[in-house]
Design a protein around this motif. Structure first.
Motif, PDB file in Angstrom:
ATOM      1  N   MET A  29       0.824  -1.199   0.000  1.00  0.00           N
ATOM      2  CA  MET A  29       0.000   0.000   0.000  1.00  0.00           C
ATOM      3  C   MET A  29       0.863   1.256   0.000  1.00  0.00           C
ATOM      4  SD  MET A  29      -3.027   0.974   0.013  1.00  0.00           S
ATOM      5  CE  MET A  29      -4.002   2.391   0.312  1.00  0.00           C
ATOM      6  N   ASP A  30       0.662   2.126  -0.994  1.00  0.00           N
ATOM      7  CA  ASP A  30       1.328   3.422  -1.014  1.00  0.00           C
ATOM      8  C   ASP A  30       0.353   4.451  -0.475  1.00  0.00           C
ATOM      9  OD1 ASP A  30       3.724   2.626  -2.076  1.00  0.00           O
ATOM     10  OD2 ASP A  30       3.114   2.966  -4.141  1.00  0.00           O
ATOM     11  N   CYS A  31       0.809   5.205   0.486  1.00  0.00           N
ATOM     12  CA  CYS A  31      -0.028   6.245   1.083  1.00  0.00           C
ATOM     13  C   CYS A  31       0.581   7.611   0.811  1.00  0.00           C
ATOM     14  CB  CYS A  31      -0.146   6.039   2.589  1.00  0.00           C
ATOM     15  SG  CYS A  31      -1.053   4.559   3.050  1.00  0.00           S
ATOM     16  N   CYS A  32      -0.276   8.589   0.597  1.00  0.00           N
ATOM     17  CA  CYS A  32       0.189   9.966   0.450  1.00  0.00           C
ATOM     18  C   CYS A  32       0.649  10.463   1.816  1.00  0.00           C
ATOM     19  CB  CYS A  32      -0.941  10.854  -0.040  1.00  0.00           C
ATOM     20  SG  CYS A  32      -1.519  10.449  -1.686  1.00  0.00           S
ATOM     21  N   LEU A  33       1.778  11.131   1.834  1.00  0.00           N
ATOM     22  CA  LEU A  33       2.292  11.697   3.079  1.00  0.00           C
ATOM     23  C   LEU A  33       1.904  13.159   3.219  1.00  0.00           C
ATOM     24  CD1 LEU A  33       5.828  10.065   3.080  1.00  0.00           C
ATOM     25  CD2 LEU A  33       3.746   9.280   4.209  1.00  0.00           C
ATOM     26  N   LYS A  34       1.630  13.821   2.071  1.00  0.00           N
ATOM     27  CA  LYS A  34       1.134  15.197   2.101  1.00  0.00           C
ATOM     28  C   LYS A  34       0.352  15.459   0.823  1.00  0.00           C
ATOM     29  CE  LYS A  34       5.158  17.435   0.079  1.00  0.00           C
ATOM     30  NZ  LYS A  34       6.058  18.553   0.165  1.00  0.00           N
ATOM     31  N   ASN A  35      -0.500  16.472   0.872  1.00  0.00           N
ATOM     32  CA  ASN A  35      -1.309  16.823  -0.287  1.00  0.00           C
ATOM     33  C   ASN A  35      -0.621  17.908  -1.096  1.00  0.00           C
ATOM     34  OD1 ASN A  35      -3.416  15.065   0.299  1.00  0.00           O
ATOM     35  ND2 ASN A  35      -4.404  16.526   1.647  1.00  0.00           N
ATOM     36  N   ARG A  44      -5.246  15.927 -18.045  1.00  0.00           N
ATOM     37  CA  ARG A  44      -4.271  14.831 -17.998  1.00  0.00           C
ATOM     38  C   ARG A  44      -4.652  13.731 -17.011  1.00  0.00           C
ATOM     39  NH1 ARG A  44       0.868  18.760 -17.935  1.00  0.00           N
ATOM     40  NH2 ARG A  44       0.772  19.371 -20.111  1.00  0.00           N
ATOM     41  N   VAL A  45      -5.695  13.962 -16.235  1.00  0.00           N
ATOM     42  CA  VAL A  45      -6.092  13.006 -15.206  1.00  0.00           C
ATOM     43  C   VAL A  45      -7.052  11.987 -15.805  1.00  0.00           C
ATOM     44  CG1 VAL A  45      -7.313  12.768 -13.019  1.00  0.00           C
ATOM     45  CG2 VAL A  45      -5.745  14.655 -13.345  1.00  0.00           C
ATOM     46  N   THR A  46      -6.805  10.696 -15.527  1.00  0.00           N
ATOM     47  CA  THR A  46      -7.662   9.637 -16.072  1.00  0.00           C
ATOM     48  C   THR A  46      -8.557   8.991 -15.026  1.00  0.00           C
ATOM     49  OG1 THR A  46      -5.916   7.999 -15.740  1.00  0.00           O
ATOM     50  CG2 THR A  46      -6.024   9.073 -17.899  1.00  0.00           C
ATOM     51  N   SER A  47      -8.134   8.992 -13.751  1.00  0.00           N
ATOM     52  CA  SER A  47      -8.934   8.365 -12.706  1.00  0.00           C
ATOM     53  C   SER A  47      -8.502   8.895 -11.346  1.00  0.00           C
ATOM     54  CB  SER A  47      -8.788   6.843 -12.743  1.00  0.00           C
ATOM     55  OG  SER A  47      -7.453   6.488 -12.441  1.00  0.00           O
ATOM     56  N   TYR A  48      -9.245   8.484 -10.318  1.00  0.00           N
ATOM     57  CA  TYR A  48      -8.882   8.851  -8.951  1.00  0.00           C
ATOM     58  C   TYR A  48      -9.347   7.776  -7.985  1.00  0.00           C
ATOM     59  CZ  TYR A  48     -13.713  10.288  -7.987  1.00  0.00           C
ATOM     60  OH  TYR A  48     -15.070  10.301  -7.807  1.00  0.00           O
ATOM     61  N   THR A  49      -8.689   7.739  -6.824  1.00  0.00           N
ATOM     62  CA  THR A  49      -9.102   6.872  -5.726  1.00  0.00           C
ATOM     63  C   THR A  49      -9.057   7.685  -4.448  1.00  0.00           C
ATOM     64  OG1 THR A  49      -6.836   6.102  -5.384  1.00  0.00           O
ATOM     65  CG2 THR A  49      -8.243   4.731  -6.765  1.00  0.00           C
ATOM     66  N   LEU A  50      -9.793   7.244  -3.460  1.00  0.00           N
ATOM     67  CA  LEU A  50      -9.796   7.904  -2.155  1.00  0.00           C
ATOM     68  C   LEU A  50      -8.975   7.090  -1.183  1.00  0.00           C
ATOM     69  CD1 LEU A  50     -13.592   8.797  -1.976  1.00  0.00           C
ATOM     70  CD2 LEU A  50     -11.718  10.296  -2.619  1.00  0.00           C
ATOM     71  N   GLN A  51      -8.212   7.775  -0.355  1.00  0.00           N
ATOM     72  CA  GLN A  51      -7.453   7.093   0.689  1.00  0.00           C
ATOM     73  C   GLN A  51      -7.776   7.729   2.026  1.00  0.00           C
ATOM     74  OE1 GLN A  51      -3.175   7.592   0.158  1.00  0.00           O
ATOM     75  NE2 GLN A  51      -3.159   9.076   1.783  1.00  0.00           N
ATOM     76  N   GLY A  52      -7.653   6.952   3.077  1.00  0.00           N
ATOM     77  CA  GLY A  52      -7.923   7.437   4.421  1.00  0.00           C
ATOM     78  C   GLY A  52      -7.650   6.340   5.428  1.00  0.00           C
ATOM     79  N   PRO A  53      -8.081   6.560   6.653  1.00  0.00           N
ATOM     80  CA  PRO A  53      -7.848   5.558   7.695  1.00  0.00           C
ATOM     81  C   PRO A  53      -8.464   4.194   7.371  1.00  0.00           C
ATOM     82  CG  PRO A  53      -8.565   7.628   8.665  1.00  0.00           C
ATOM     83  CD  PRO A  53      -8.694   7.773   7.184  1.00  0.00           C
ATOM     84  N   GLU A  54      -9.576   4.185   6.654  1.00  0.00           N
ATOM     85  CA  GLU A  54     -10.218   2.913   6.314  1.00  0.00           C
ATOM     86  C   GLU A  54      -9.382   2.090   5.331  1.00  0.00           C
ATOM     87  OE1 GLU A  54     -11.542   6.166   3.705  1.00  0.00           O
ATOM     88  OE2 GLU A  54     -11.731   5.929   5.846  1.00  0.00           O
ATOM     89  N   LEU A  59      -3.327   9.843   6.292  1.00  0.00           N
ATOM     90  CA  LEU A  59      -3.801  11.082   5.672  1.00  0.00           C
ATOM     91  C   LEU A  59      -4.995  10.801   4.770  1.00  0.00           C
ATOM     92  CD1 LEU A  59      -3.176  14.134   5.170  1.00  0.00           C
ATOM     93  CD2 LEU A  59      -1.831  13.390   3.221  1.00  0.00           C
ATOM     94  N   ARG A  60      -6.042  11.597   4.909  1.00  0.00           N
ATOM     95  CA  ARG A  60      -7.199  11.484   4.024  1.00  0.00           C
ATOM     96  C   ARG A  60      -6.883  12.305   2.771  1.00  0.00           C
ATOM     97  NH1 ARG A  60     -11.912   9.415   5.033  1.00  0.00           N
ATOM     98  NH2 ARG A  60     -11.578   9.406   7.267  1.00  0.00           N
ATOM     99  N   ALA A  61      -6.962  11.658   1.591  1.00  0.00           N
ATOM    100  CA  ALA A  61      -6.586  12.336   0.352  1.00  0.00           C
ATOM    101  C   ALA A  61      -7.288  11.712  -0.845  1.00  0.00           C
ATOM    102  CB  ALA A  61      -5.075  12.257   0.146  1.00  0.00           C
ATOM    103  N   VAL A  62      -7.283  12.461  -1.947  1.00  0.00           N
ATOM    104  CA  VAL A  62      -7.723  11.966  -3.247  1.00  0.00           C
ATOM    105  C   VAL A  62      -6.452  11.734  -4.046  1.00  0.00           C
ATOM    106  CG1 VAL A  62      -9.030  12.481  -5.332  1.00  0.00           C
ATOM    107  CG2 VAL A  62      -9.822  13.338  -3.134  1.00  0.00           C
ATOM    108  N   VAL A  63      -6.300  10.534  -4.589  1.00  0.00           N
ATOM    109  CA  VAL A  63      -5.103  10.207  -5.369  1.00  0.00           C
ATOM    110  C   VAL A  63      -5.515  10.141  -6.838  1.00  0.00           C
ATOM    111  CG1 VAL A  63      -3.198   8.592  -5.685  1.00  0.00           C
ATOM    112  CG2 VAL A  63      -4.239   8.859  -3.425  1.00  0.00           C
TER     113      VAL A  63
END
Length: 116
Positions: A29-35, A44-54, A59-63
């Motif tokens: 699992m790769d997690c964002c350390l900062k936004n 240029r963006v093709t997709s996104y995923t949400l990350q968080g404690p779950e 960090l809660r973020a949109v990747v």
């Protein structure tokens, strides 16, 4: 006497093995350390995923994933980020509709009248 020394050593070894085994599930699992504070390039963006404690990240973020498969972390509360997410959702829905066969009307097509 040897049993008294061996028992704590075995307990310590078992504890270490269990602790290491619990961490194995999260290695990939790769997690964002900062936004990122930069503007998200929506073309240029093709997709996104949400990350968080779950998902196991602090960090809660949109990747966002770009066309070149790069990852950009952004704040989910930023209005510009939410707009990019909405545009991607609309594009996805539009692409799904394109994959369906066209809907035809129930009535037959009108025939052209022939001139005599």
């Amino acid at each position: 006497m040897a049993l008294r020394l061996l028992l704590p050593l075995l307990l310590l070894t078992a504890t270490l093995l269990i602790t290491q085994a619990q961490g194995i599930g999260n290695l990939g699992m790769d997690c964002c350390l900062k936004n990122s504070q930069a503007q998200i390039p929506s073309n240029r963006v093709t997709s996104y995923t949400l990350q968080g404690p779950e998902s196991g990240c602090a960090l809660r973020a949109v990747v966002f994933t770009t066309k070149k498969n790069k990852k950009i972390c952004a704040s989910p509360t930023d209005p510009a980020v939410q707009k990019v997410m909405q545009n991607l959702d609309k594009k996805l829905r539009k692409d799904k509709k394109k994959g369906q066969p066209p809907r035809y009307r129930d009535r037959p097509r009108r025939q052209k009248q022939q001139r005599v």
